[in-house]
Design a protein around this motif. Sequence first.
Motif, PDB file in Angstrom:
ATOM      1  N   ASP A 132      -7.575  -1.706 -11.097  1.00 11.94           N
ATOM      2  CA  ASP A 132      -7.186  -1.575  -9.751  1.00 11.94           C
ATOM      3  C   ASP A 132      -5.900  -1.183  -9.304  1.00 11.94           C
ATOM      4  O   ASP A 132      -5.641  -0.943  -8.167  1.00 11.94           O
ATOM      5  CB  ASP A 132      -7.656  -2.721  -8.814  1.00 11.94           C
ATOM      6  CG  ASP A 132      -6.736  -3.956  -9.165  1.00 11.94           C
ATOM      7  OD1 ASP A 132      -6.034  -3.786 -10.000  1.00 11.94           O
ATOM      8  OD2 ASP A 132      -6.678  -5.184  -8.461  1.00 11.94           O
ATOM      9  N   HIS A 175       0.874  -0.989   0.088  1.00 14.03           N
ATOM     10  CA  HIS A 175       0.126  -0.126  -0.007  1.00 14.03           C
ATOM     11  C   HIS A 175       0.814   1.183   0.031  1.00 14.03           C
ATOM     12  O   HIS A 175       0.588   2.308  -0.629  1.00 14.03           O
ATOM     13  CB  HIS A 175      -1.130  -0.105   1.247  1.00 14.03           C
ATOM     14  CG  HIS A 175      -2.018  -1.130   1.296  1.00 14.03           C
ATOM     15  ND1 HIS A 175      -2.888  -1.391   0.324  1.00 14.03           N
ATOM     16  CD2 HIS A 175      -1.811  -2.194   2.144  1.00 14.03           C
ATOM     17  CE1 HIS A 175      -3.559  -2.616   0.568  1.00 14.03           C
ATOM     18  NE2 HIS A 175      -3.071  -2.955   1.793  1.00 14.03           N
ATOM     19  N   GLU A 209     -12.273  -4.242 -10.485  1.00 15.63           N
ATOM     20  CA  GLU A 209     -11.191  -5.132 -10.318  1.00 15.63           C
ATOM     21  C   GLU A 209     -10.258  -5.109 -11.635  1.00 15.63           C
ATOM     22  O   GLU A 209      -9.005  -5.297 -11.248  1.00 15.63           O
ATOM     23  CB  GLU A 209     -11.770  -6.532 -10.300  1.00 15.63           C
ATOM     24  CG  GLU A 209     -12.860  -6.889  -8.654  1.00 15.63           C
ATOM     25  CD  GLU A 209     -14.031  -6.249  -9.083  1.00 15.63           C
ATOM     26  OE1 GLU A 209     -14.198  -5.968 -10.237  1.00 15.63           O
ATOM     27  OE2 GLU A 209     -14.748  -6.322  -8.014  1.00 15.63           O
ATOM     28  N   TRP A 238      -3.969   2.010  -4.033  1.00 12.53           N
ATOM     29  CA  TRP A 238      -5.516   1.585  -3.469  1.00 12.53           C
ATOM     30  C   TRP A 238      -6.139   1.017  -4.736  1.00 12.53           C
ATOM     31  O   TRP A 238      -5.675   1.295  -5.808  1.00 12.53           O
ATOM     32  CB  TRP A 238      -6.018   2.876  -3.146  1.00 12.53           C
ATOM     33  CG  TRP A 238      -6.708   3.811  -4.096  1.00 12.53           C
ATOM     34  CD1 TRP A 238      -8.066   3.828  -4.438  1.00 12.53           C
ATOM     35  CD2 TRP A 238      -5.979   4.838  -4.606  1.00 12.53           C
ATOM     36  NE1 TRP A 238      -8.102   4.750  -5.421  1.00 12.53           N
ATOM     37  CE2 TRP A 238      -6.821   5.619  -5.391  1.00 12.53           C
ATOM     38  CE3 TRP A 238      -4.590   5.396  -4.453  1.00 12.53           C
ATOM     39  CZ2 TRP A 238      -6.579   6.832  -6.320  1.00 12.53           C
ATOM     40  CZ3 TRP A 238      -4.319   6.386  -5.434  1.00 12.53           C
ATOM     41  CH2 TRP A 238      -5.158   7.065  -6.292  1.00 12.53           C
ATOM     42  N   LYS A 239      -7.304   0.224  -4.222  1.00 17.92           N
ATOM     43  CA  LYS A 239      -8.080  -0.468  -5.349  1.00 17.92           C
ATOM     44  C   LYS A 239      -9.637   0.662  -5.243  1.00 17.92           C
ATOM     45  O   LYS A 239      -9.910   0.826  -4.442  1.00 17.92           O
ATOM     46  CB  LYS A 239      -8.453  -1.626  -4.880  1.00 17.92           C
ATOM     47  CG  LYS A 239      -7.086  -2.743  -4.975  1.00 17.92           C
ATOM     48  CD  LYS A 239      -7.566  -4.078  -4.555  1.00 17.92           C
ATOM     49  CE  LYS A 239      -6.384  -4.965  -4.620  1.00 17.92           C
ATOM     50  NZ  LYS A 239      -6.668  -6.260  -4.325  1.00 17.92           N
ATOM     51  N   THR A 240     -10.042   0.577  -6.583  1.00 16.59           N
ATOM     52  CA  THR A 240     -11.278   1.044  -6.773  1.00 16.59           C
ATOM     53  C   THR A 240     -12.422  -0.118  -6.574  1.00 16.59           C
ATOM     54  O   THR A 240     -12.274  -0.878  -7.414  1.00 16.59           O
ATOM     55  CB  THR A 240     -11.307   1.649  -7.933  1.00 16.59           C
ATOM     56  OG1 THR A 240     -10.369   2.599  -8.182  1.00 16.59           O
ATOM     57  CG2 THR A 240     -12.686   2.384  -8.153  1.00 16.59           C
ATOM     58  N   LYS A 241     -13.634   0.207  -5.871  1.00 15.52           N
ATOM     59  CA  LYS A 241     -14.450  -0.808  -5.574  1.00 15.52           C
ATOM     60  C   LYS A 241     -15.207  -0.968  -6.755  1.00 15.52           C
ATOM     61  O   LYS A 241     -15.533   0.034  -7.307  1.00 15.52           O
ATOM     62  CB  LYS A 241     -15.329  -0.364  -4.383  1.00 15.52           C
ATOM     63  CG  LYS A 241     -16.314  -1.417  -3.846  1.00 15.52           C
ATOM     64  CD  LYS A 241     -17.228  -0.921  -2.684  1.00 15.52           C
ATOM     65  CE  LYS A 241     -18.160  -1.986  -2.244  1.00 15.52           C
ATOM     66  NZ  LYS A 241     -18.975  -1.526  -0.989  1.00 15.52           N
ATOM     67  N   GLY A 242     -15.356  -2.194  -7.052  1.00 12.96           N
ATOM     68  CA  GLY A 242     -16.278  -2.602  -8.283  1.00 12.96           C
ATOM     69  C   GLY A 242     -15.576  -2.526  -9.608  1.00 12.96           C
ATOM     70  O   GLY A 242     -16.061  -2.782 -10.557  1.00 12.96           O
ATOM     71  N   ASN A 286      -4.530   1.662  -8.960  1.00 13.96           N
ATOM     72  CA  ASN A 286      -4.561   3.274  -8.498  1.00 13.96           C
ATOM     73  C   ASN A 286      -3.332   3.609  -8.121  1.00 13.96           C
ATOM     74  O   ASN A 286      -3.163   2.926  -6.824  1.00 13.96           O
ATOM     75  CB  ASN A 286      -5.767   3.662  -8.186  1.00 13.96           C
ATOM     76  CG  ASN A 286      -7.037   3.300  -8.711  1.00 13.96           C
ATOM     77  OD1 ASN A 286      -7.176   3.633  -9.905  1.00 13.96           O
ATOM     78  ND2 ASN A 286      -7.803   2.528  -8.400  1.00 13.96           N
TER      79      ASN A 286
END
Length: 359
Positions: free
Chosen positions: A321, A267, A318, A312-316, A323
Amino acid sequence: MKYFLTQIALLLFVCIAPLSVCHADTFKGKIVNAETGEPLVGANINSEINPQPGWSVQNSTETDSTGCFYLNSGWEGRIMFKFSMIGYKSTRKVDYSYGEEVKDTTDLGTIRLQPTALMLQEVEVKGHIPRITMSGDTIVFNPDAFKLKEGARLDELIKKLPGVQNRDGKLYWNDKPIRLMMNGKDLFGGDQIVGELPAEVANKLKLYDRKSELARHTGSDEGEEDHVLDIQVKPGFLDKWYGEVEAQYQTKKRYMFDIRASKLSDHDPQMVYAQANNANRYIDRTMRQSMNRNIDGDGKSQYGSYNYQHNWKTKGAENFDNNRIDFSANLGHSDGWNTFNQSTETFFPDKDRTFALSR
């Protein structure tokens, strides 16, 4: 003449292209076992060249997983190579380096090292750990199956992987450059930090082809793929700092200090670098590039940098992701100077003698 350079740079959300360095003469070859013909991994190659009487320049490298090696020389003169490895008789070879003006590659051919009597003795193998397994189209390497010396670094493990070649510090697989990743993400610091991380951080090493960024985002297959070496980190080795400190002191006019530290994290990876020297070298280092060059004349330099990345990951989403935000700050300074002295004395028949001094 005095040369003064001060550089202050603050980079935010900027991607820097890797720095490519051009070398002069390149010597290549392959080292094998004289008895079996098998390539020798990790064999040592040492070179020595005498550009001028009274002093010499030495360089060294080692063979990759295929037994091949590449070694550069920026000086002109007779160059002697010594090839050696523990358990084998060393041998030498002499060639000529044409220096910076000629950029070509000299093939030294296949170097055959004769094993010693100890190496020829049979060794009973009581157990065997498979080096390679397949998982679909992915090649999985087991680090425990490779013999490494105590305290070995991650780059030493990677060089022993079958099919992986090391050319001038860059890693290749099937003649294509390797993209280093860690747990599915681009390795923060790339090739620069694998020499600082202990080999034991690797749980598995996965080698596979990955579609380019454009193909993955558009869904179109443009035929371009990256060769990826994905380092799977063992539990307990993440979110920790790793690094090295090196210092040398001879006189007030010859000193060197260097510190390198990296934090492994999925992270928030970080990288810190600082150096000071009075050995006529300017060295800088950021998250995506590094430089190591001479200072004009004779001089000193100081440099420091801090690099940070947040992932970080963007929800929804996949498929998209990866970012991230990159931050890099660096400060560098160097001084260089030259001293030139010349004296001239002239004689003419039936005339006065003349003398001139310039500095």
